[in-house]
Design a protein around this motif. Structure first.
Motif, PDB file in Angstrom:
ATOM      1  N   THR A 144       0.859  -1.187   0.000  1.00  0.00           N
ATOM      2  CA  THR A 144       0.000   0.000   0.000  1.00  0.00           C
ATOM      3  C   THR A 144       0.893   1.235   0.000  1.00  0.00           C
ATOM      4  O   THR A 144       2.068   1.170   0.390  1.00  0.00           O
ATOM      5  CB  THR A 144      -0.927   0.039   1.226  1.00  0.00           C
ATOM      6  OG1 THR A 144      -0.125  -0.006   2.418  1.00  0.00           O
ATOM      7  CG2 THR A 144      -1.900  -1.126   1.224  1.00  0.00           C
ATOM      8  N   LEU A 145       0.332   2.359  -0.412  1.00  0.00           N
ATOM      9  CA  LEU A 145       1.081   3.600  -0.493  1.00  0.00           C
ATOM     10  C   LEU A 145       0.547   4.605   0.515  1.00  0.00           C
ATOM     11  O   LEU A 145      -0.650   4.667   0.767  1.00  0.00           O
ATOM     12  CB  LEU A 145       0.964   4.207  -1.899  1.00  0.00           C
ATOM     13  CG  LEU A 145       1.451   3.359  -3.074  1.00  0.00           C
ATOM     14  CD1 LEU A 145       1.162   4.081  -4.387  1.00  0.00           C
ATOM     15  CD2 LEU A 145       2.937   3.052  -2.959  1.00  0.00           C
ATOM     16  N   ASN A 146       1.453   5.379   1.109  1.00  0.00           N
ATOM     17  CA  ASN A 146       1.057   6.529   1.913  1.00  0.00           C
ATOM     18  C   ASN A 146       2.085   7.633   1.684  1.00  0.00           C
ATOM     19  O   ASN A 146       3.161   7.395   1.136  1.00  0.00           O
ATOM     20  CB  ASN A 146       0.926   6.171   3.400  1.00  0.00           C
ATOM     21  CG  ASN A 146       2.207   5.628   3.993  1.00  0.00           C
ATOM     22  OD1 ASN A 146       3.259   6.272   3.938  1.00  0.00           O
ATOM     23  ND2 ASN A 146       2.153   4.429   4.571  1.00  0.00           N
ATOM     24  N   ASN A 147       1.743   8.831   2.083  1.00  0.00           N
ATOM     25  CA  ASN A 147       2.616   9.965   1.782  1.00  0.00           C
ATOM     26  C   ASN A 147       3.977   9.864   2.457  1.00  0.00           C
ATOM     27  O   ASN A 147       4.995  10.268   1.891  1.00  0.00           O
ATOM     28  CB  ASN A 147       1.925  11.275   2.159  1.00  0.00           C
ATOM     29  CG  ASN A 147       0.857  11.668   1.158  1.00  0.00           C
ATOM     30  OD1 ASN A 147       0.996  11.410  -0.034  1.00  0.00           O
ATOM     31  ND2 ASN A 147      -0.208  12.299   1.627  1.00  0.00           N
ATOM     32  N   ARG A 148       3.994   9.345   3.682  1.00  0.00           N
ATOM     33  CA  ARG A 148       5.283   9.221   4.370  1.00  0.00           C
ATOM     34  C   ARG A 148       6.225   8.306   3.589  1.00  0.00           C
ATOM     35  O   ARG A 148       7.412   8.592   3.425  1.00  0.00           O
ATOM     36  CB  ARG A 148       5.042   8.678   5.779  1.00  0.00           C
ATOM     37  CG  ARG A 148       6.271   8.713   6.672  1.00  0.00           C
ATOM     38  CD  ARG A 148       5.956   8.164   8.036  1.00  0.00           C
ATOM     39  NE  ARG A 148       7.111   8.197   8.912  1.00  0.00           N
ATOM     40  CZ  ARG A 148       7.203   7.509  10.035  1.00  0.00           C
ATOM     41  NH1 ARG A 148       6.202   6.754  10.441  1.00  0.00           N
ATOM     42  NH2 ARG A 148       8.294   7.586  10.783  1.00  0.00           N
ATOM     43  N   MET A 149       5.682   7.204   3.081  1.00  0.00           N
ATOM     44  CA  MET A 149       6.477   6.271   2.286  1.00  0.00           C
ATOM     45  C   MET A 149       6.924   6.920   0.977  1.00  0.00           C
ATOM     46  O   MET A 149       8.077   6.733   0.535  1.00  0.00           O
ATOM     47  CB  MET A 149       5.639   5.024   1.990  1.00  0.00           C
ATOM     48  CG  MET A 149       6.277   4.023   1.048  1.00  0.00           C
ATOM     49  SD  MET A 149       5.022   2.913   0.368  1.00  0.00           S
ATOM     50  CE  MET A 149       4.320   2.217   1.865  1.00  0.00           C
ATOM     51  N   LEU A 150       6.045   7.682   0.359  1.00  0.00           N
ATOM     52  CA  LEU A 150       6.393   8.314  -0.911  1.00  0.00           C
ATOM     53  C   LEU A 150       7.495   9.346  -0.732  1.00  0.00           C
ATOM     54  O   LEU A 150       8.411   9.449  -1.555  1.00  0.00           O
ATOM     55  CB  LEU A 150       5.150   8.965  -1.518  1.00  0.00           C
ATOM     56  CG  LEU A 150       4.034   7.994  -1.939  1.00  0.00           C
ATOM     57  CD1 LEU A 150       2.795   8.756  -2.385  1.00  0.00           C
ATOM     58  CD2 LEU A 150       4.513   7.053  -3.038  1.00  0.00           C
TER      59      LEU A 150
ATOM     60  N   SER B 142      10.714   7.498  -0.338  1.00  0.00           N
ATOM     61  CA  SER B 142      11.217   6.915  -1.580  1.00  0.00           C
ATOM     62  C   SER B 142      11.943   7.949  -2.438  1.00  0.00           C
ATOM     63  O   SER B 142      12.770   7.586  -3.280  1.00  0.00           O
ATOM     64  CB  SER B 142      10.073   6.281  -2.373  1.00  0.00           C
ATOM     65  OG  SER B 142       9.203   7.266  -2.878  1.00  0.00           O
ATOM     66  N   LEU B 143      11.641   9.242  -2.214  1.00  0.00           N
ATOM     67  CA  LEU B 143      12.357  10.301  -2.920  1.00  0.00           C
ATOM     68  C   LEU B 143      13.610  10.746  -2.176  1.00  0.00           C
ATOM     69  O   LEU B 143      14.640  11.009  -2.781  1.00  0.00           O
ATOM     70  CB  LEU B 143      11.429  11.505  -3.123  1.00  0.00           C
ATOM     71  CG  LEU B 143      10.268  11.329  -4.088  1.00  0.00           C
ATOM     72  CD1 LEU B 143       9.374  12.551  -4.083  1.00  0.00           C
ATOM     73  CD2 LEU B 143      10.769  11.044  -5.503  1.00  0.00           C
ATOM     74  N   LYS B 144      13.504  10.842  -0.854  1.00  0.00           N
ATOM     75  CA  LYS B 144      14.630  11.331  -0.061  1.00  0.00           C
ATOM     76  C   LYS B 144      15.656  10.243   0.222  1.00  0.00           C
ATOM     77  O   LYS B 144      16.864  10.495   0.230  1.00  0.00           O
ATOM     78  CB  LYS B 144      14.118  11.888   1.272  1.00  0.00           C
ATOM     79  CG  LYS B 144      13.373  13.201   1.167  1.00  0.00           C
ATOM     80  CD  LYS B 144      12.996  13.711   2.555  1.00  0.00           C
ATOM     81  CE  LYS B 144      12.381  15.091   2.509  1.00  0.00           C
ATOM     82  NZ  LYS B 144      12.011  15.592   3.859  1.00  0.00           N
ATOM     83  N   ASN B 145      15.186   9.052   0.497  1.00  0.00           N
ATOM     84  CA  ASN B 145      16.076   7.963   0.908  1.00  0.00           C
ATOM     85  C   ASN B 145      15.491   6.635   0.443  1.00  0.00           C
ATOM     86  O   ASN B 145      14.839   5.930   1.210  1.00  0.00           O
ATOM     87  CB  ASN B 145      16.245   7.976   2.430  1.00  0.00           C
ATOM     88  CG  ASN B 145      17.188   6.892   2.917  1.00  0.00           C
ATOM     89  OD1 ASN B 145      17.918   6.286   2.128  1.00  0.00           O
ATOM     90  ND2 ASN B 145      17.160   6.628   4.216  1.00  0.00           N
ATOM     91  N   PRO B 146      15.691   6.275  -0.833  1.00  0.00           N
ATOM     92  CA  PRO B 146      15.074   5.068  -1.387  1.00  0.00           C
ATOM     93  C   PRO B 146      15.405   3.793  -0.629  1.00  0.00           C
ATOM     94  O   PRO B 146      14.643   2.815  -0.686  1.00  0.00           O
ATOM     95  CB  PRO B 146      15.642   5.015  -2.818  1.00  0.00           C
ATOM     96  CG  PRO B 146      16.036   6.414  -3.122  1.00  0.00           C
ATOM     97  CD  PRO B 146      16.486   7.014  -1.825  1.00  0.00           C
ATOM     98  N   GLY B 147      16.505   3.787   0.101  1.00  0.00           N
ATOM     99  CA  GLY B 147      16.872   2.591   0.854  1.00  0.00           C
ATOM    100  C   GLY B 147      16.236   2.511   2.220  1.00  0.00           C
ATOM    101  O   GLY B 147      16.482   1.561   2.972  1.00  0.00           O
ATOM    102  N   SER B 148      15.426   3.484   2.593  1.00  0.00           N
ATOM    103  CA  SER B 148      14.801   3.513   3.911  1.00  0.00           C
ATOM    104  C   SER B 148      13.913   2.302   4.133  1.00  0.00           C
ATOM    105  O   SER B 148      13.297   1.764   3.202  1.00  0.00           O
ATOM    106  CB  SER B 148      13.972   4.802   4.063  1.00  0.00           C
ATOM    107  OG  SER B 148      13.108   4.730   5.173  1.00  0.00           O
TER     108      SER B 148
END
Length: 447
Positions: free
Chosen positions: A320-326, A329-335
């Protein structure tokens, strides 16, 4: 305003994500038409034209600090702060709206009443020595027609529900079940306050955009682009001259169908709506669904094969997607906040997401421009937009795109854009931007 050619050949470009940017002049024209029709009551297409019953603040007026409770009822959270007689603020609490929801839903037709009772009870517990005439500011993040209050004990502004069926109440808060046009939110609140032994000397109710304007000294417009999107304008004639006007333009400005992407059309189909508004393409409440729809659409393209696995995981519910995850994924894709299936999509997903963020920022920049377009020829100094935008504060690239678009639309005319921030306080909480603004509005309100 045109999109770089190299972007047009990526999946985002093939879906038509940039069509809205290339058609921004048409969107601005439609926005101006809606504002004009609303102001002069010329019918559709239109938007809201709701006076706040509060004048544009006089920069020369001195603030007189008043003890006050500051309530910010947003689309997802309710935040409450307190200002003492010295102007010092603290955060009382910040709860999800569902926190106030009883296990027993009771009478759904009056969901607002138990919400208010629970909210007031929590405030009284947080400030046990609350003076019975303590002032109160209520930020209501939905459409209301503001009306003056003049009871023996309370002066200020209340709000009558408008637009409950036409876009002004689209965020779906649980306590608004059964809400109807014509309901007096302030009267319901004052009744609940009276039952709790509280009759505020000053009570101000208004949309968050109104008080976002107050949050930045010398500003002449308030724009919100967070869970939803909206802007103010200033009345320029009749009894509304210099009044701050709430427009609900973000929710009322439908994007022309030819400027929507294939992903937008799929998103509208998923949600069972016939069109999408400006705020639905750039505000946080709808953004994860928008990304979901574009992933599904892009996976069908010849160049979208790297997104097929993510599409399948989203459709099945495995991911599922949420804004925190999005944001992560832009700031730290390895998070660890980013699921492996998104990491595996690599640049295909990141490029699509960056395109949607850039487009969202550009549309938000157009909304900022529309909030001051009528002021740009004024000799009274620069038009200043006070912007409250969690999308700008968190999504990389959003504010840069917003600022660039705003500057280009303003041309050589003098205008300022100031991104406001929540204010950290000693107790570890924060005072939201419109809460800061409503404190200033209370401090300068003439009783």
């Amino acid at each position: 305003m045109s999109t770089p050619a190299e972007l047009l050949h990526q999946p985002a470009g093939q879906l038509g994500v940039f069509d809205a940017i290339d058609g921004l002049a048409e969107i601005v024209r439609l926005g101006k038409l809606r504002l004009h029709n609303a102001c002069y009551q010329k019918g559709a297409p239109s938007c809201a034209w709701d006076s706040s019953e509060i004048h544009l603040p006089d920069p020369k007026r001195t603030e007189r600090f008043r003890p006050a409770v500051l309530i910010d009822i947003g689309g997802t959270q309710t935040k409450v702060g307190y200002q003492n007689a010295r102007g010092e603020m603290r955060c009382l609490f910040d709860h999800p709206n569902t926190w106030f929801q009883s296990a027993d839903p009771g009478d759904d037709s009056r969901a607002l009443e138990p919400f208010l009772e629970a909210l007031i009870g929590e405030i009284k517990k947080s400030v046990p020595q609350l003076a019975p005439d303590c002032c109160l500011g209520l930020i209501w993040s939905n459409q209301v027609q503001c009306v003056p209050i003049g009871t023996p004990s309370t002066r200020g502004v209340s709000g009558i529900v408008r637009g409950s069926k036409s876009g002004g109440y689209r965020k779906g808060e649980w306590f608004l079940r059964g809400i109807r046009d014509g309901d007096d939110i302030g009267a319901l609140f004052l009744l609940a306050l009276s039952r709790a032994g509280w009759k505020p000397a000053v009570f101000l109710l208004g949309n968050d955009t109104i008080f976002t304007l107050f949050a930045t000294p010398r500003s002449s417009a308030g724009v919100v682009m967070s869970s939803g999107g909206n802007c103010t304008v200033i009345g320029d004639e009749g009894r509304e001259k210099s009044h701050i006007i709430n427009t609900e333009l973000g929710g009322n400005l439908a994007i022309p169908e030819n400027l929507l992407s294939d992903g937008d059309r799929f998103c509208a189909e998923m949600r069972g709506v016939s069109s999408l508004s400006l705020e639905e393409l750039c505000a946080g409440l709808w953004f994860p669904t928008l990304v979901y729809a574009h992933v599904c659409a892009a996976a069908e393209l010849p160049d979208g094969a790297p997104l097929a696995a993510l599409r399948d995981a989203l459709v099945s519910g495995e991911a599922t997607l949420n804004n925190r995850m999005l944001v992560a994924s832009l700031k730290n894709p390895g998070s660890e906040l980013v699921p492996q299936v998104i990491r595996d999509s690599g640049a295909s997903f990141t490029g699509l997401l960056e395109a949607l963020v850039m487009r969202g920022g550009a549309l938000a920049g157009a909304l900022c421009y529309l909030s001051v377009a009528s002021q740009l020829e004024s000799p009274e100094g620069p038009a200043t937009v006070s912007l409250d935008s969690s999308m700008s504060r968190h999504f990389p690239g959003f504010f840069a795109s917003l600022s660039k678009t705003f500057k280009e639309l303003c041309g050589g005319r003098v205008a300022e854009l100031i991104l406001a921030h929540p204010m950290p306080v000693e107790d570890g909480g924060e005072i939201s931007v419109p809460m800061q603004g409503i404190a200033r509005a209370l401090n300068t309100y003439e009783t």
